[in-house]
Scaffold this active site. Sequence first.
Site, PDB file in Angstrom:
ATOM      1  CG  ASN A 113     -19.326  47.045 -36.380  1.00 44.26           C
ATOM      2  OD1 ASN A 113     -18.174  46.604 -36.435  1.00 44.26           O
ATOM      3  ND2 ASN A 113     -19.736  48.035 -37.152  1.00 44.26           N
ATOM      4  CG  HIS A 115     -18.990  52.995 -38.046  1.00 41.45           C
ATOM      5  ND1 HIS A 115     -18.462  52.437 -39.195  1.00 41.45           N
ATOM      6  CD2 HIS A 115     -19.326  54.277 -38.364  1.00 41.45           C
ATOM      7  CE1 HIS A 115     -18.491  53.334 -40.165  1.00 41.45           C
ATOM      8  NE2 HIS A 115     -19.014  54.455 -39.684  1.00 41.45           N
ATOM      9  CB  SER A 142     -21.289  54.433 -32.801  1.00 39.35           C
ATOM     10  OG  SER A 142     -21.323  55.798 -33.133  1.00 39.35           O
ATOM     11  CG  ASP A 151     -21.400  50.990 -40.775  1.00 33.29           C
ATOM     12  OD1 ASP A 151     -20.928  50.021 -40.160  1.00 33.29           O
ATOM     13  OD2 ASP A 151     -20.801  51.550 -41.709  1.00 33.29           O
TER      14      ASP A 151
HETATM   15  C1  GAR Z   1     -11.295  50.711 -36.218  1.00 33.43           C
HETATM   16  O1  GAR Z   1     -11.133  52.102 -36.303  1.00 33.43           O
HETATM   17  C2  GAR Z   1     -12.758  50.334 -36.366  1.00 33.43           C
HETATM   18  O2  GAR Z   1     -13.634  51.260 -35.761  1.00 33.43           O
HETATM   19  C3  GAR Z   1     -12.916  50.365 -37.862  1.00 33.43           C
HETATM   20  O3  GAR Z   1     -11.749  49.777 -38.356  1.00 33.43           O
HETATM   21  C4  GAR Z   1     -10.678  50.017 -37.447  1.00 33.43           C
HETATM   22  C5  GAR Z   1     -10.061  48.702 -37.087  1.00 33.43           C
HETATM   23  O4  GAR Z   1      -8.904  48.885 -36.335  1.00 33.43           O
HETATM   24  N1  GAR Z   1     -14.089  49.660 -38.263  1.00 33.43           N
HETATM   25  C6  GAR Z   1     -14.818  49.994 -39.308  1.00 33.43           C
HETATM   26  O5  GAR Z   1     -14.546  50.922 -40.043  1.00 33.43           O
HETATM   27  C7  GAR Z   1     -16.033  49.111 -39.548  1.00 33.43           C
HETATM   28  N2  GAR Z   1     -16.978  49.778 -40.373  1.00 33.43           N
HETATM   29  P1  GAR Z   1      -8.285  47.691 -35.504  1.00 33.43           P
HETATM   30  O6  GAR Z   1      -8.163  46.522 -36.463  1.00 33.43           O
HETATM   31  O7  GAR Z   1      -6.941  48.197 -35.079  1.00 33.43           O
HETATM   32  O8  GAR Z   1      -9.217  47.399 -34.363  1.00 33.43           O
END
Ligand code: GAR
Length: 226
Positions: A113, A115, A142, A151
């Site tokens: 994942n 984060h 991360s 997480d």
């Molecule tokens: C990204 O910033 C990712 O790190 C976050 O959601 C966004 C997705 O953007 N993920 C989380 O918060 C998971 N806990 P994207 O759909 O444009 O890749």
Amino acid sequence: MTSGSSRKRIGVLISGRGSNLVALHEAAGGENCPYEIVLVVSNRPEAPGLTWAKEQGIAALALDHKLFRSREEFDDQIDRVMKASKVDIIACAGFMRLMTSGLIERWHNRMINIHPALLPLFKGLDTHARALKAGVKVAGCSVHAIRPEMDEGPILGQAVVRVLPNDTPGSLAARVLKAEHKLYPEVLRLFASDQIKIKGDRVSCIDGATEAEDGDVMYSPALGSH
Ligand code: GAR
């Protein structure tokens, strides 16, 4: 690694925009990339990332979690479709749904994942607003292997981004997202080629000394160490 068939098969889980999916896919098209994306699954049928994947000709599937009777049934279906596509590694890329420990254990050390925070700080949602409120001077993102606690899990790579005096959650998120787009493909590349390994809860990276700066951002592992 040149033959397509020896590449690790990646299933990507998304919920929305899909910009990390795009970054992973673009890197997969690079020379000798050790992975290919074989399936994209979104729990939100309207996710822009799903439309994008279909346009690229990537197998893409909506599994609307609202149509399942329980979290277990939804996760079982994820497991089934990933196995049917012979997926080796599941990469969550903005997948905003908690998973059952049953699914996580079945994919132990094969599900990762990204984060948008420097774990173990700022787990959960609204990471950038909370980071700014806490007054941190550096933020980042991360990539980690997934464990049943949200997480949590062995950290495979991180990028450190400076916090600027006038940052808002939006401006910081935008800079961190740019770093995500470089970090995630690099970590997946190293993980898929066994250059990043997990032993118990420890992570080793074959390159040894592994961090490097790229402009304003510090990456560990270093980018493009291939
Ligand atoms: C990204 O910033 C990712 O790190 C976050 O959601 C966004 C997705 O953007 N993920 C989380 O918060 C998971 N806990 P994207 O759909 O444009 O890749």
